[in-house]
Design an enzyme around this catalytic site. Sequence first.
Site, PDB file in Angstrom:
ATOM      1  N   ASP A  32       8.188  20.443  -9.823  1.00  0.00           N
ATOM      2  CA  ASP A  32       7.560  20.974  -8.610  1.00  0.00           C
ATOM      3  C   ASP A  32       8.236  22.289  -8.244  1.00  0.00           C
ATOM      4  O   ASP A  32       9.463  22.345  -8.124  1.00  0.00           O
ATOM      5  CB  ASP A  32       7.749  19.996  -7.438  1.00  0.00           C
ATOM      6  CG  ASP A  32       7.038  18.673  -7.661  1.00  0.00           C
ATOM      7  OD1 ASP A  32       6.154  18.609  -8.532  1.00  0.00           O
ATOM      8  OD2 ASP A  32       7.362  17.700  -6.942  1.00  0.00           O
TER       9      ASP A  32
ATOM     10  N   GLY B 265       6.262  14.519 -10.210  1.00  0.00           N
ATOM     11  CA  GLY B 265       5.212  13.831 -10.960  1.00  0.00           C
ATOM     12  C   GLY B 265       5.308  12.347 -10.641  1.00  0.00           C
ATOM     13  O   GLY B 265       6.398  11.789 -10.583  1.00  0.00           O
TER      14      GLY B 265
ATOM     15  N   ASN C 236       8.628   9.983 -10.790  1.00  0.00           N
ATOM     16  CA  ASN C 236       9.180   9.514  -9.508  1.00  0.00           C
ATOM     17  C   ASN C 236       9.252   7.982  -9.469  1.00  0.00           C
ATOM     18  O   ASN C 236      10.245   7.399  -9.033  1.00  0.00           O
ATOM     19  CB  ASN C 236       8.298   9.963  -8.335  1.00  0.00           C
ATOM     20  CG  ASN C 236       8.309  11.462  -8.129  1.00  0.00           C
ATOM     21  OD1 ASN C 236       9.153  12.164  -8.668  1.00  0.00           O
ATOM     22  ND2 ASN C 236       7.361  11.957  -7.347  1.00  0.00           N
TER      23      ASN C 236
ATOM     24  N   THR D 123      -0.895   0.842   1.816  1.00  0.00           N
ATOM     25  CA  THR D 123       0.224   1.413   2.583  1.00  0.00           C
ATOM     26  C   THR D 123      -0.341   2.229   3.752  1.00  0.00           C
ATOM     27  O   THR D 123      -1.404   2.837   3.650  1.00  0.00           O
ATOM     28  CB  THR D 123       1.128   2.303   1.702  1.00  0.00           C
ATOM     29  OG1 THR D 123       0.372   3.405   1.209  1.00  0.00           O
ATOM     30  CG2 THR D 123       1.715   1.519   0.544  1.00  0.00           C
ATOM     31  N   LEU D 124       0.388   2.192   4.863  1.00  0.00           N
ATOM     32  CA  LEU D 124      -0.113   2.780   6.115  1.00  0.00           C
ATOM     33  C   LEU D 124       0.863   3.795   6.688  1.00  0.00           C
ATOM     34  O   LEU D 124       1.002   3.915   7.907  1.00  0.00           O
ATOM     35  CB  LEU D 124      -0.338   1.660   7.148  1.00  0.00           C
ATOM     36  CG  LEU D 124      -1.217   0.473   6.729  1.00  0.00           C
ATOM     37  CD1 LEU D 124      -1.198  -0.610   7.793  1.00  0.00           C
ATOM     38  CD2 LEU D 124      -2.648   0.942   6.485  1.00  0.00           C
ATOM     39  N   GLY D 125       1.562   4.534   5.839  1.00  0.00           N
ATOM     40  CA  GLY D 125       2.526   5.521   6.331  1.00  0.00           C
ATOM     41  C   GLY D 125       3.590   4.849   7.189  1.00  0.00           C
ATOM     42  O   GLY D 125       4.087   3.765   6.848  1.00  0.00           O
TER      43      GLY D 125
ATOM     44  N   GLY E 189       3.745   1.035   7.936  1.00  0.00           N
ATOM     45  CA  GLY E 189       4.117  -0.004   6.964  1.00  0.00           C
ATOM     46  C   GLY E 189       3.041  -0.256   5.931  1.00  0.00           C
ATOM     47  O   GLY E 189       2.513   0.687   5.344  1.00  0.00           O
TER      48      GLY E 189
ATOM     49  N   ASP F 119       5.608   6.914  -3.911  1.00  0.00           N
ATOM     50  CA  ASP F 119       6.189   6.662  -5.245  1.00  0.00           C
ATOM     51  C   ASP F 119       7.435   5.783  -5.144  1.00  0.00           C
ATOM     52  O   ASP F 119       7.642   4.884  -5.972  1.00  0.00           O
ATOM     53  CB  ASP F 119       6.543   7.985  -5.933  1.00  0.00           C
ATOM     54  CG  ASP F 119       5.305   8.790  -6.295  1.00  0.00           C
ATOM     55  OD1 ASP F 119       4.225   8.192  -6.447  1.00  0.00           O
ATOM     56  OD2 ASP F 119       5.430  10.029  -6.439  1.00  0.00           O
TER      57      ASP F 119
END
Length: 285
Positions: free
Chosen positions: A12, A38, A42, A200-202, A205, A232
């Site tokens: 990156d 990537g 990761n 997944t919900l940031g 959770g 990741d």
Amino acid sequence: MSVLIVGSGNVDLVSQVERIPAPGETVLSTGFATHAGGKGNNQATAAARASAHTTFIGAFGDDDNGARLLASLADSGVHTLVRTSTEPTGIAMITVAGTGENAIVVNAGANATLTRLTEDELRAIADATIVLLQLEIPLATVVEAARGATGTVVLNAAPARPLSRDLLAAVDLLVVNEHEAELLGGADELLTVVPRLVVTLGAAGAVVHTREATTAVAGIHVEAVDTTGAGDTFCGALVARLDEGAALPEAVRFATAAAALSVTRAGAVPAIPTREEIDDFHATH
Ligand code: ADP
């Protein structure tokens, strides 16, 4: 017990700018850094640091970036079956504005050459207890790997793209964020094809869906510094804990702790926590 990841590796190149340039415009950056990245790289790093016996299958170029990714993986204890391609190592050119907006150009490079798995690669896939896949390599290779697995197949369907029922039929556990879940038709629709699903919900959770039950796992409140690579870290830690025989909700709690810890630090690979760090954090939160 072992985890195997077939996926991408990128370097990156991250430029900080005041604003994203318009077409034809040149702007000066206010900061620049390069990181190993990537999704495949990761996630392999996250699984190994969470103490799983981890193997990574991928393709890098015969260049400095490829050498850098190999060194980074070895440093985290990942075993590698990496092909050397005549194409350059994958690169993501990331421009981040002060507003948090970003613009990204990805050169898949060597990642796009990861096609037609070899006998050695297929043997390693068949030998693994858990095979973890993402969508930054050719889709046909993802399907081939999923079909070649004899253990549990976990697919992180990111970056989002439509998937065939054929591929989903070979998946035991699907992991997606809210946006990807919606693009794929929502939890109810997905559960008609995959037996287990984690959304997944940031910061909130994650939710574990099976055909029998839905279990919410609360996020852990942290001071977020950089959420790059949270998903990741979550996937790598999740499979590491599943590989130890943990039940899915318990593995999701462990992954939630690992991912929360990763967002308190800058970058993707540098932010991925070790097993000791996750256990300490998990015990106190
Ligand atoms: P992605 O990064 O793939 O879009 P999410 O944003 O859903 O995925 O994040 C993945 C996981 O990372 C979440 O389930 C959560 O455990 C953790 N996480 C992400 N952002 C935060 C945050 N701000 N605070 C705490 N945990 C977070």
